[in-house]
Design a protein around this motif. Structure first.
Motif, short mmCIF file in Angstrom:
data_model
loop_
_atom_site.label_atom_id
_atom_site.label_comp_id
_atom_site.label_asym_id
_atom_site.label_seq_id
_atom_site.Cartn_x
_atom_site.Cartn_y
_atom_site.Cartn_z
N GLN A 161 0.82 -1.21 0.00
CA GLN A 161 0.00 0.00 0.00
C GLN A 161 0.86 1.26 0.00
O GLN A 161 0.46 2.28 -0.57
CB GLN A 161 -0.95 0.02 1.21
CG GLN A 161 -2.03 -1.03 1.17
CD GLN A 161 -1.62 -2.30 1.89
OE1 GLN A 161 -0.43 -2.53 2.16
NE2 GLN A 161 -2.59 -3.15 2.21
N TRP A 162 2.04 1.18 0.63
CA TRP A 162 2.91 2.35 0.65
C TRP A 162 3.33 2.72 -0.77
O TRP A 162 3.25 3.87 -1.18
CB TRP A 162 4.14 2.07 1.52
CG TRP A 162 5.05 3.25 1.72
CD1 TRP A 162 5.03 4.12 2.79
CD2 TRP A 162 6.11 3.71 0.86
NE1 TRP A 162 5.99 5.09 2.63
CE2 TRP A 162 6.67 4.86 1.46
CE3 TRP A 162 6.62 3.27 -0.34
CZ2 TRP A 162 7.73 5.57 0.88
CZ3 TRP A 162 7.68 3.97 -0.93
CH2 TRP A 162 8.21 5.11 -0.33
N GLU A 163 3.78 1.75 -1.54
CA GLU A 163 4.22 2.02 -2.90
C GLU A 163 3.05 2.46 -3.78
O GLU A 163 3.21 3.35 -4.62
CB GLU A 163 4.87 0.77 -3.50
CG GLU A 163 5.46 1.00 -4.89
CD GLU A 163 6.23 -0.20 -5.40
OE1 GLU A 163 6.70 -0.15 -6.55
OE2 GLU A 163 6.36 -1.19 -4.65
N GLU A 164 1.88 1.87 -3.60
CA GLU A 164 0.71 2.27 -4.37
C GLU A 164 0.35 3.73 -4.10
O GLU A 164 0.03 4.49 -5.02
CB GLU A 164 -0.48 1.38 -4.02
CG GLU A 164 -0.37 -0.04 -4.54
CD GLU A 164 -1.51 -0.93 -4.09
OE1 GLU A 164 -2.39 -0.42 -3.36
OE2 GLU A 164 -1.53 -2.11 -4.46
N SER A 165 0.42 4.12 -2.83
CA SER A 165 0.10 5.50 -2.47
C SER A 165 1.12 6.46 -3.05
O SER A 165 0.78 7.53 -3.57
CB SER A 165 0.03 5.65 -0.94
OG SER A 165 -0.37 6.95 -0.57
N TYR A 166 2.40 6.09 -2.97
CA TYR A 166 3.45 6.93 -3.56
C TYR A 166 3.20 7.11 -5.06
O TYR A 166 3.25 8.23 -5.58
CB TYR A 166 4.83 6.33 -3.34
CG TYR A 166 5.93 7.13 -3.99
CD1 TYR A 166 6.65 8.09 -3.28
CD2 TYR A 166 6.23 6.97 -5.35
CE1 TYR A 166 7.63 8.85 -3.89
CE2 TYR A 166 7.21 7.72 -5.97
CZ TYR A 166 7.90 8.67 -5.24
OH TYR A 166 8.86 9.44 -5.86
N ASP A 167 2.94 6.03 -5.76
CA ASP A 167 2.73 6.10 -7.20
C ASP A 167 1.54 7.00 -7.54
O ASP A 167 1.59 7.75 -8.52
CB ASP A 167 2.50 4.70 -7.77
CG ASP A 167 3.77 3.85 -7.81
OD1 ASP A 167 4.88 4.44 -7.71
OD2 ASP A 167 3.66 2.62 -7.92
N ARG A 168 0.51 6.91 -6.74
CA ARG A 168 -0.69 7.71 -7.02
C ARG A 168 -0.44 9.19 -6.84
O ARG A 168 -0.81 10.01 -7.68
CB ARG A 168 -1.84 7.26 -6.12
CG ARG A 168 -3.11 8.08 -6.39
CD ARG A 168 -4.23 7.76 -5.43
NE ARG A 168 -5.38 8.62 -5.75
CZ ARG A 168 -6.45 8.75 -5.00
NH1 ARG A 168 -6.53 8.07 -3.87
NH2 ARG A 168 -7.43 9.54 -5.37
N TRP A 169 0.22 9.55 -5.73
CA TRP A 169 0.32 10.96 -5.37
C TRP A 169 1.62 11.62 -5.81
O TRP A 169 1.63 12.77 -6.22
CB TRP A 169 0.13 11.13 -3.86
CG TRP A 169 -1.21 10.67 -3.40
CD1 TRP A 169 -1.50 9.57 -2.64
CD2 TRP A 169 -2.46 11.27 -3.71
NE1 TRP A 169 -2.83 9.46 -2.45
CE2 TRP A 169 -3.46 10.49 -3.08
CE3 TRP A 169 -2.85 12.40 -4.43
CZ2 TRP A 169 -4.82 10.80 -3.17
CZ3 TRP A 169 -4.20 12.71 -4.53
CH2 TRP A 169 -5.16 11.92 -3.91
N LEU A 170 2.74 10.93 -5.69
CA LEU A 170 4.04 11.58 -5.86
C LEU A 170 4.81 11.12 -7.09
O LEU A 170 5.76 11.78 -7.50
CB LEU A 170 4.90 11.33 -4.61
CG LEU A 170 4.31 11.85 -3.30
CD1 LEU A 170 5.14 11.37 -2.12
CD2 LEU A 170 4.21 13.36 -3.30
N GLY A 171 4.41 10.01 -7.68
CA GLY A 171 5.18 9.45 -8.76
C GLY A 171 5.35 10.38 -9.95
O GLY A 171 6.44 10.49 -10.52
N ASP A 172 4.27 11.06 -10.36
CA ASP A 172 4.35 11.95 -11.52
C ASP A 172 5.33 13.09 -11.30
O ASP A 172 6.04 13.50 -12.22
CB ASP A 172 2.97 12.53 -11.85
CG ASP A 172 2.07 11.53 -12.54
OD1 ASP A 172 2.57 10.46 -12.95
OD2 ASP A 172 0.86 11.82 -12.68
#
Length: 338
Positions: free
Chosen positions: A310-321
């Motif tokens: 879930q940590w990586e999923e949240s990062y990808d959603r909010w901060l990845g771009d």
């Protein structure tokens, strides 16, 4: 600054400010989907147009390792969870369950980390996902949260006075704060950079002499800004206030954690993030100092969040771009005692 763009960008900021004001009353639900399930939610609209954070030349400072406190422990050392998170009778978590909701101090104007969607009214972001994981572990429902919108300067006070159960608001762990409150293990590692106009030639701290630079009151960022020679420090109540001053031409740059500045760049296509990180900013969940059982519980939740993806999923959603591919989640450091 071009006067042509001000009405549009300022309008976006105005929406954020209005949302922050309206958010002062507690809320019972968040309606935020976490991770991949929420990728098509309202927050994704802003994310799709978020530009990559630019990197500039080397700054005069370098990121430093986590400081050691007077007791010899690292500032990021927390309490060992000692097993899976459980809500036991008579615990702080049991009292929260009895109340029926987790009271959380958050930002409502830090895009990507904790901000109010002007269309849905929901507060969402990476910090909010962390709070939702904790609420789910205690109450069996990630929506059972009462938000308390606070400024950076409020964070220690609302914890010390037990006005909230936790704070998830880009909260840097340091030794001075351990004197008044407690922290979870580190859940995100940020670094201090600069936001400047896209036409600026500033590439780092060395280029800031004679310029006005804004940072929020009550932050480690503002404290560090005061150490930069030849720079006029301009304090403001919130990050959004800094952005308004920046867009009005009242300040030449904003300094802050790269997570915060990435959100600004996502709002303002005429701004860019520059410079190498000049600090280490380890984020932790703020917890009242007299609740070590809550510290251990939260650390167990964070371990599960990382292990479960879930940590990586949240990062990808909010901060990845804005910040690129997900880094490895911070390794927890334990060894502190109540």
């Amino acid at each position: 600054m071009s006067t042509v763009r001000r009405p549009l960008v300022a309008a976006l900021v105005a929406l954020a400010v209005v949302g922050t004001t309206a958010a002062c009353a507690p809320e019972s639900t968040t309606h935020l989907l976490t991770g991949a399930a929420g990728a098509a939610g309202a927050g994704s609209v802003a994310q799709e147009s978020a530009p990559k954070a630019a990197t500039g030349g080397a700054a005069s400072g370098v990121a430093t390792a986590a400081e050691d406190c007077s007791d010899g422990r690292s500032a990021v050392a927390s309490l060992d969870p000692e097993g899976d998170p459980e809500v036991t009778s008579g615990s702080t978590m049991a009292a929260i369950r009895e109340h029926g909701a987790l009271k959380v101090g958050v930002s409502a104007d830090t895009l990507l980390m904790g901000s109010r969607d002007p269309f849905t009214g929901d507060i969402e972001g990476f910090d909010i996902d962390v709070a939702r994981q904790i609420a789910d572990a205690i109450l069996g429902d990630p929506d059972k949260i009462e938000f308390r919108v606070i400024t950076s300067g409020d964070r220690e006070t609302v914890l010390a006075e037990h006005e909230v159960d936790i704070v998830t608001r880009a909260f840097t762990i340091n030794c001075d704060r351990w004197e008044n409150i407690a922290f979870s293990a580190e859940y995100y590692h940020a670094g201090q950079k600069l936001l400047v106009p896209s036409t600026s030639e500033v590439e780092g701290i060395d280029d800031l002499e004679g310029q006005r630079v804004c940072a929020p009151e009550g932050t480690t960022t503002l404290e560090r800004l005061g150490e930069w020679e030849g720079v006029e420090a301009v304090p403001a109540a919130t990050h959004t206030t800094c952005l308004v001053l920046f867009q009005q031409g009242e300040v030449d740059a904003i300094t802050g954690d790269d997570t915060v500045l990435a959100g600004f760049a996502a709002q303002d296509p005429y701004a860019k993030v520059v410079g190498d990180a000049v600090s280490d900013e380890p984020y932790g969940v703020g917890i009242p100092a007299d609740q070590p059982d809550m510290v251990r519980f939260v650390n167990g939740v964070l371990e599960d969040m990382i292990a479960g993806g879930q940590w990586e999923e949240s990062y990808d959603r909010w901060l990845g771009d804005a910040l690129g591919p997900a880094p490895a989640a911070p390794e927890p450091v334990y060894g502190r005692t109540p």
